[in-house]
Design an enzyme around this catalytic site. Structure first.
Site, PDB file in Angstrom:
ATOM      1  N   LEU A  41       0.691  -1.271   0.016  1.00 25.23           N
ATOM      2  CA  LEU A  41       0.047   0.115  -0.170  1.00 25.23           C
ATOM      3  C   LEU A  41       0.842   1.078   0.067  1.00 25.23           C
ATOM      4  O   LEU A  41       0.350   2.327  -0.752  1.00 25.23           O
ATOM      5  CB  LEU A  41      -0.994  -0.230   1.108  1.00 25.23           C
ATOM      6  N   GLY A  52       8.273   4.030   2.311  1.00 25.55           N
ATOM      7  CA  GLY A  52       8.782   5.216   2.317  1.00 25.55           C
ATOM      8  C   GLY A  52      10.167   5.213   3.310  1.00 25.55           C
ATOM      9  O   GLY A  52      10.645   3.891   3.052  1.00 25.55           O
ATOM     10  N   GLY A  53      11.009   6.225   3.669  1.00 26.87           N
ATOM     11  CA  GLY A  53      12.227   6.122   4.390  1.00 26.87           C
ATOM     12  C   GLY A  53      12.252   5.213   5.426  1.00 26.87           C
ATOM     13  O   GLY A  53      13.230   4.584   5.975  1.00 26.87           O
ATOM     14  N   MET A  54      11.125   5.040   6.269  1.00 25.05           N
ATOM     15  CA  MET A  54      11.134   4.423   7.572  1.00 25.05           C
ATOM     16  C   MET A  54      10.753   2.940   7.317  1.00 25.05           C
ATOM     17  O   MET A  54      10.732   2.185   8.250  1.00 25.05           O
ATOM     18  CB  MET A  54      10.281   5.291   8.627  1.00 25.05           C
ATOM     19  N   LYS A  62       2.031  -2.378   9.483  1.00 25.50           N
ATOM     20  CA  LYS A  62       2.953  -1.382   9.041  1.00 25.50           C
ATOM     21  C   LYS A  62       4.306  -1.909   9.754  1.00 25.50           C
ATOM     22  O   LYS A  62       4.554  -2.272  10.919  1.00 25.50           O
ATOM     23  CB  LYS A  62       2.627  -0.307  10.108  1.00 25.50           C
ATOM     24  N   ASP A 115      -2.379  15.483  14.953  1.00 25.18           N
ATOM     25  CA  ASP A 115      -2.095  15.253  13.507  1.00 25.18           C
ATOM     26  C   ASP A 115      -3.490  14.857  12.896  1.00 25.18           C
ATOM     27  O   ASP A 115      -3.789  13.876  11.944  1.00 25.18           O
ATOM     28  CB  ASP A 115      -1.126  13.948  12.928  1.00 25.18           C
TER      29      ASP A 115
END
Length: 473
Positions: free
Chosen positions: A26, A29-31, A52, A154
């Site tokens: 899905l 990213g960098g993490m 995740k 957020d």
């Protein structure tokens, strides 16, 4: 945006953590990466979930690992129908992962991009669900009953899901503040998406649940007005507008709202937290009154029809087909879908801010978990930037004060300083100029006239008369 996939994950049926089969990537990213996966069990049991997972190289960074553990620990305590549920947290081959429920629906920002301005009943139902979710999170305690003082930090269209049944769910407590966190936000650092911050976040002041109330107010303002609330050519300009709570009244932009709704949203967007609602439960009740005015939540069949076809019979503002002309004017950049998620430190921010379409405004230390649909930046912002801007604004005010003419009908000898509010006479810092000199000259002229008149009567020189008078004992 296409992301590379792991050929071993779904092609050969290998299970992740012994019980999950990865189905679709899905986001990456960098993490780390985010996967749609299936949990298997006896008797052909299958359940779809979202995983995740952090990258192996990030697993070697203690602070990041601790922050990820903080997110998992807090998420494990959150049990509310309007919050995305976390079902598992573990370590597979020295890599941490978080398993969440798979919500069948769409992120709010995707709905706005695809549908334009949303119907009022759907906006209000969503707002009530999220306000209740926030109220629950703000009042959360640990198992011993200790308040966790959670602040989401957020709340944005990217972190709100609308399900296919019409419910709303809040997700991603990844940067939430809580007393249970092992990693505390450094002083002078602001966490959140640039367009969705409260004034107290921007200024680095202490936060409570009313900060989330402000950012939910931003989301509602944009949905109901069809335009971005805090936008500008530079990050600094946006931050300054947020700091000042520079908010045009919603009632002037959206004239077909139910009575009282504009006032509710504007109360959320007050600069002082004390001027907002006491808590999000109170906000939810106020929004409930507005929802009843427009007929309540949509019946299931009406929502399904709207979900599938994008229209229903009713107020033109609620009907995207009947209001096609108005929808065409909606600014779909309301949720800024073109921007990626980045994190930057204090030392990355320069005094000269680049234009907003340049994504190097804040140099990224690391990228966050990023979905295929790019997001508004989640940034770490220095409150020192606003301090510099405030000092610059004060200097501009001082310069303007020195040169300002008196307003119409206002006395020119007293001017109120636009920043300090102090009043000053124009003659406060004059020596022998201005009215004082005028009075002295006028007195001398009167004396000369008097003595001159006497001299003329005696037939003498007027100047001699004045000298003789001045030398008299």
């Amino acid at each position: 945006m296409a992301h590379p996939t792991n050929p071993r994950s779904e092609q050969d049926g290998e299970l992740f953590a012994s019980r999950y089969r990865k189905v679709e990537l899905l986001g990456a990213g960098g993490m780390g990466t985010v996967w749609l996966a299936e949990k298997s069990g006896p008797g052909n049991f299958t359940q779809r979930v979202v995983i995740k997972q952090i990258h192996e190289h990030m697993a070697k960074q203690p602070e990041f690992v601790t922050r990820f553990e903080d997110e998992a620990r807090l998420a494990g305590l959150l049990h509310h129908p309007n919050i995305v549920r976390v079902e598992d947290f573990g370590n597979a081959d020295d890599v941490l992962y978080l398993v969440m429920e798979h919500v069948q629906g769409s992120e709010l920002h995707e709905l706005v991009q695809n549908r334009g301005q949303l119907p009022i009943p759907i906006v209000l139902a969503m707002a009530i669900d999220i306000a209740k979710a926030l109220a629950y999170a703000h009042d959360l305690t640990d198992y011993e009953g200790n308040p966790l003082k959670v602040v989401h930090r957020d709340v944005s269209p990217q972190n709100i899901m609308i399900t296919q049944t019409g419910d709303a769910k809040l997700l991603d407590f990844g940067i939430a503040r809580a007393t249970s966190n092992q990693v505390e936000t450094r002083v002078g650092i602001v966490k959140g998406k640039l367009g969705y911050l409260s004034p107290e976040q921007v200024e680095g002041r202490p936060l409570d649940g009313r900060s989330d109330q402000f950012t939910l107010g931003i989301v509602l303002y944009e949905l109901l007005s069809g335009r971005r609330l805090f936008d500008g050519k530079s990050d600094l300009g946006i931050l300054t507008r947020i700091q000042k709570a520079d908010v045009p009244h919603l009632g002037r932009l959206a004239t077909d709202l139910p009575d009282g709704l504009s006032s509710i949203i504007m109360r959320c967007l007050q600069r002082a937290p004390s001027a907002r609602f006491d808590d999000c439960n109170q906000l939810a009740r106020a929004l409930g009154n507005s929802l009843r005015v427009v007929g309540g939540r949509l019946p299931s069949e009406d929502f399904q029809h709207w979900w599938e076809h994008g229209d229903f019979i009713g107020n033109p503002h609620r009907n995207t087909k009947e209001a096609s002309a108005a929808t065409a004017q909606v600014d779909t950049t309301t949720v800024a879908p073109e921007e990626a998620t980045v994190i930057a430190g204090v030392d990355k921010i320069q005094g000269q801010v680049a234009p907003r379409n340049v994504d190097t405004v804040l140099a990224a230390e690391t990228e966050d978990f990023e979905s295929n649909g790019a997001e508004e930046p989640t940034r770490l912002i220095s409150s020192e930037l606003l301090t510099r801007q405030s000092e610059a604004s004060n200097q501009e005010a001082d310069d303007a004060y020195q040169n300002q003419p008196p307003a119409h009908g206002e006395s020119s000898d007293r001017i109120e300083h636009p920043r300090t509010g102090q009043q000053h006479n124009d003659t406060d810092h004059q020596s022998l100029g201005g009215p004082v000199a005028t009075l002295v000259l006028l007195a001398l002229a009167i004396l000369i006239a008097v003595f001159g008149f006497q001299a003329i009567q005696k037939g003498a020189n007027p100047s001699d008369a004045l000298v003789d008078q001045s030398e008299a004992p």
